[in-house]
Design a protein around this motif. Sequence first.
Motif, PDB file in Angstrom:
ATOM      1  N   ASN A 233       0.620  -1.463  -0.019  1.00  0.00           N
ATOM      2  CA  ASN A 233       0.011  -0.102  -0.048  1.00  0.00           C
ATOM      3  C   ASN A 233       0.758   1.276  -0.121  1.00  0.00           C
ATOM      4  OD1 ASN A 233      -2.645  -1.663   0.483  1.00  0.00           O
ATOM      5  ND2 ASN A 233      -1.749  -1.960   2.107  1.00  0.00           N
ATOM      6  N   GLY A 234       2.333   1.110  -0.124  1.00  0.00           N
ATOM      7  CA  GLY A 234       3.137   2.374  -0.315  1.00  0.00           C
ATOM      8  C   GLY A 234       3.803   2.793   1.029  1.00  0.00           C
ATOM      9  N   GLU A 295      -4.625  -2.907   0.001  1.00  0.00           N
ATOM     10  CA  GLU A 295      -6.017  -1.907  -0.117  1.00  0.00           C
ATOM     11  C   GLU A 295      -6.372  -1.249  -1.349  1.00  0.00           C
ATOM     12  OE1 GLU A 295      -4.785   0.578   3.087  1.00  0.00           O
ATOM     13  OE2 GLU A 295      -4.918  -0.799   4.737  1.00  0.00           O
ATOM     14  N   ASP A 296      -7.607  -0.740  -1.288  1.00  0.00           N
ATOM     15  CA  ASP A 296      -7.920   0.174  -2.329  1.00  0.00           C
ATOM     16  C   ASP A 296      -7.659   1.675  -2.127  1.00  0.00           C
ATOM     17  OD1 ASP A 296      -9.889   1.199  -0.799  1.00  0.00           O
ATOM     18  OD2 ASP A 296     -11.587   0.123  -1.501  1.00  0.00           O
ATOM     19  N   LYS A 297      -7.964   2.354  -3.102  1.00  0.00           N
ATOM     20  CA  LYS A 297      -7.479   3.847  -2.919  1.00  0.00           C
ATOM     21  C   LYS A 297      -8.202   4.434  -1.830  1.00  0.00           C
ATOM     22  CE  LYS A 297     -11.143   5.041  -6.175  1.00  0.00           C
ATOM     23  NZ  LYS A 297     -11.543   5.687  -7.629  1.00  0.00           N
ATOM     24  N   ASN A 298      -9.434   3.729  -1.150  1.00  0.00           N
ATOM     25  CA  ASN A 298     -10.026   4.479   0.116  1.00  0.00           C
ATOM     26  C   ASN A 298      -9.548   3.705   1.239  1.00  0.00           C
ATOM     27  OD1 ASN A 298     -12.122   6.298  -1.061  1.00  0.00           O
ATOM     28  ND2 ASN A 298     -12.586   4.538  -2.257  1.00  0.00           N
ATOM     29  N   LYS A 299      -8.420   3.160   1.144  1.00  0.00           N
ATOM     30  CA  LYS A 299      -7.767   2.320   2.389  1.00  0.00           C
ATOM     31  C   LYS A 299      -8.819   1.155   2.896  1.00  0.00           C
ATOM     32  CE  LYS A 299      -4.654   5.234   1.766  1.00  0.00           C
ATOM     33  NZ  LYS A 299      -3.508   5.122   1.050  1.00  0.00           N
ATOM     34  N   GLN A 300      -9.338   0.645   2.030  1.00  0.00           N
ATOM     35  CA  GLN A 300     -10.178  -0.523   2.535  1.00  0.00           C
ATOM     36  C   GLN A 300      -9.424  -1.926   1.953  1.00  0.00           C
ATOM     37  OE1 GLN A 300     -14.657   0.674   2.125  1.00  0.00           O
ATOM     38  NE2 GLN A 300     -13.854   0.566   0.257  1.00  0.00           N
ATOM     39  N   ALA A 327     -20.214   0.552   2.043  1.00  0.00           N
ATOM     40  CA  ALA A 327     -19.834   1.589   1.454  1.00  0.00           C
ATOM     41  C   ALA A 327     -20.292   1.983   0.037  1.00  0.00           C
ATOM     42  CB  ALA A 327     -18.194   1.032   0.715  1.00  0.00           C
ATOM     43  N   PRO A 328     -20.152   3.259  -0.546  1.00  0.00           N
ATOM     44  CA  PRO A 328     -20.821   3.418  -1.883  1.00  0.00           C
ATOM     45  C   PRO A 328     -20.609   2.371  -2.833  1.00  0.00           C
ATOM     46  CG  PRO A 328     -19.731   5.409  -0.761  1.00  0.00           C
ATOM     47  CD  PRO A 328     -19.258   4.306  -0.228  1.00  0.00           C
ATOM     48  N   ALA A 329     -21.340   2.366  -3.912  1.00  0.00           N
ATOM     49  CA  ALA A 329     -21.282   1.358  -5.022  1.00  0.00           C
ATOM     50  C   ALA A 329     -19.869   1.076  -5.573  1.00  0.00           C
ATOM     51  CB  ALA A 329     -22.460   1.482  -6.071  1.00  0.00           C
ATOM     52  N   PHE A 330     -19.242   2.176  -5.754  1.00  0.00           N
ATOM     53  CA  PHE A 330     -17.986   2.073  -6.245  1.00  0.00           C
ATOM     54  C   PHE A 330     -17.020   1.618  -5.641  1.00  0.00           C
ATOM     55  CE2 PHE A 330     -18.017   6.374  -4.645  1.00  0.00           C
ATOM     56  CZ  PHE A 330     -16.756   6.499  -3.739  1.00  0.00           C
ATOM     57  N   ALA A 331     -17.103   1.464  -4.311  1.00  0.00           N
ATOM     58  CA  ALA A 331     -15.819   1.199  -3.373  1.00  0.00           C
ATOM     59  C   ALA A 331     -16.327  -0.236  -2.693  1.00  0.00           C
ATOM     60  CB  ALA A 331     -15.882   2.275  -2.118  1.00  0.00           C
ATOM     61  N   ARG A 332     -17.269  -1.088  -3.183  1.00  0.00           N
ATOM     62  CA  ARG A 332     -17.598  -2.349  -2.362  1.00  0.00           C
ATOM     63  C   ARG A 332     -16.957  -3.262  -2.734  1.00  0.00           C
ATOM     64  NH1 ARG A 332     -24.299  -1.296  -3.285  1.00  0.00           N
ATOM     65  NH2 ARG A 332     -24.472   0.476  -1.816  1.00  0.00           N
TER      66      ARG A 332
END
Length: 378
Positions: A233-234, A295-300, A327-332
Amino acid sequence: MARLFNGAGIKASGLGSGFIPTSQGSYMSWGYEAGTGRTDFICHKGNGSGGFGYFIVNNLGEINKLAALSPDGRINLNGNSSGILMNDANADELALAYTEPSGRMNLRVGKKSYTHIFTETGIIAAHIGLQPGRVALSYTDIQSGTIPNTGTASYIIRGADGANYNELCNMNFVSWYGVGFVPNVSTSLASGVTHGKPCVFVNTRTGYVEAINGFRHNGSVVYSTRNTTVDTNGYIKPASPIIKLFGNGVIENNESAVGTIAERVDRGIYRLSGMLGFNADALWGGNDGGISIPEDKNKQPLIWVDYDVEASGDILIKTYHRTHPDAPAFARNVKEGYENGDPIDIPDGRWIDLRIYMPVNDVEEVTDVDETPPESAI
C-alpha cells in the motif's frame, strides 16, 4: 702463500687509490678511495664467485660461518635467530633487527621498548600503530603523479589537518576500488555477517558506503532502502527479513530471507517454507502480525487473510474475497463469481508483505562477543 702476524696488529699504508691486485687472494689496503683515510679489504675472486666470509671456531676446533658479504653487496647472516644490533656510545642497545626460525622478522626499537613484527604469513604487526607520512600531501599530488601510480595497490597518506571533500583529509586510505572491514572470527556474528567477508565497505569509485546490517547514529537505527520496505500500500516499514507473496505463488525476498520457498496449493491457499513463523515486530502488528495486505484507494482491504504456523515453522496463507456492503457502490469491491469470504487469489499486480523469522539469529546487535584472540594471534 699465507703469512701469519703476531703482535700489536697489522699496518697497511702507502697503497692508495692506485693499488689493484693482480692475482687472486685477499688484500688489505688504506686510502683506496683518495681522501677517505679508510681501511679497505679487497677480494680478488680469481675464478670463484668472490665475496667475504666471517667464521668462528669453537673450543672443539669446529668452524662455523656466521655471515657472508656476497659479491652483489648483500649481507647474509647465518643462524636461527640472527640479526643486527645497533648500540650507542655506551654499548647500550638502540635498536635490534633479528629473525626467528619460522621466518618471522622482528624490529625492536626505542631501546627495547617496542617490537614491530613482520610475520611469516605476510602481515606487519606494529607494536602501537601505523602513522601516515609526516609530509602533508594534496590531492593534486595524486592527480599530477607526484605520488607514483601504484596500479591496483592501496596506500595510506597524510593530508591537510581537516576533513572535507575538497582536499585530502588528515588521514587518507587511497584505494584503486574500495576499502572493506572484515571480521576475522567465525563466532558471535550478527545475521548476514560472514567470517572473512566484508560487512562494511566504501566504494572509492562511487562514493557509496555499504553496511550489511545498516547504520546507527548515537545508538539509534538509521532507516534506508536497505532495512525498510515499501509495502503493498506504499507505506514504509522495517524490513528484515521480508517476503512479497504474489497471487501465482511467486515470491520476492530480500537478502535476509534468502532460502525461503513458496507454492500455490489451491485457489487462495499458499504454503511458505524455510522460515520459523512470523517476526513479532510491533510495527507489523505484534505476535499476530507480520502481514500487510493490499488496500484500495480508500484504504479498504481488498481481501481477508488467515494463516496457520505449523510446528516446522512453515506458514500456510489463506486469502478470501472481501466486500464492503456499507460503502458506496463504487467502493464495495464486488467481483463477479465471488461472494464475501470466498477463497480467492491475491489480486493481480498486488501482493502480501510477510515479515518472517529466519532460522538464523535475526538480531540487529550482538552482545557478549568473545574478543579473546586465538593462541596463534600475534
